[in-house]
Enzyme design. Structure first.
Site, PDB file in Angstrom:
ATOM      1  N   ASP A   9       0.858  -1.182   0.000  1.00 37.88           N
ATOM      2  CA  ASP A   9       0.000   0.000   0.000  1.00 37.88           C
ATOM      3  C   ASP A   9       0.896   1.235   0.000  1.00 37.88           C
ATOM      4  OD1 ASP A   9      -2.372   1.603   0.378  1.00 37.88           O
ATOM      5  OD2 ASP A   9      -1.885   1.715   2.516  1.00 37.88           O
ATOM      6  N   ASP A  11      -0.233   5.052   0.976  1.00 32.24           N
ATOM      7  CA  ASP A  11      -0.473   6.008   2.064  1.00 32.24           C
ATOM      8  C   ASP A  11      -0.429   5.322   3.417  1.00 32.24           C
ATOM      9  OD1 ASP A  11      -0.871   8.007   0.129  1.00 32.24           O
ATOM     10  OD2 ASP A  11      -2.965   7.446  -0.090  1.00 32.24           O
TER      11      ASP A  11
END
Length: 165
Positions: A9, A11
């Site tokens: 991922d 953020d």
């Protein structure tokens, strides 16, 4: 030998989203949005306003400490893809994430960005994510909950991955 697939991922895992928010609102990360649904709603609304109003927001997010170096080393051992959920209400987040990946990982990450709201539709051995939403809870491989007590930083996360590869 075929490398295992590792999804990462963006953020909160490689890009310090919360730190970027503080540039626009120094109090936003002090809100108790984990345990208070009212505060969570207020914070989410503020995040939406900030991200929607600032087209450069997503490609100016600073990296998380040691994320770039560690992930760059993991490219040697894993087939890495960045798996991120853009903000539907901020269309420039789609482009901003692409620019961010190229800026920080260059050619090694070329065409390795997958933008989706259903992370569980991707098949692989590992998914490093700081949240349990957008399909993470139904991912068929191993979810490495980044920022948790078990995986608080990149040093410990990388050790786990290398030892279990």
């Amino acid at each position: 030998m075929k490398k295992k697939i590792l999804y990462i991922d963006m953020d909160g895992v490689v890009a310090d989203f919360d730190k970027a928010l503080e540039y626009y609102d120094s109090e936003i990360n002090k809100m108790n949005h984990e345990n208070d649904s009212n505060q969570a709603t207020i914070r989410n609304n503020k995040v939406d306003v900030i991200c929607e109003a600032n087209e450069e927001f997503f490609h100016q997010i600073p990296p998380i400490d040691s994320a770039i170096e560690t992930v760059s080393q993991l490219f040697e051992k894993f087939d890495i893809y960045f798996l991120s959920t853009p903000m539907w209400s901020a269309p420039h987040s789609f482009t901003g994430k692409r620019i961010w990946i190229e800026k920080h990982f260059g050619e090694m990450a070329s065409k390795r960005l997958i933008l989706t709201h259903r992370k569980d539709l991707n098949i692989g051995e590992y998914l490093i994510d700081d949240r349990i939403c957008n399909g993470v809870e139904n991912f068929s491989g191993t979810h490495i909950h980044f920022g948790s007590e078990k995986f608080p930083n990149w040093e410990i996360t990388a050790k786990y991955l290398i030892n279990n590869n």
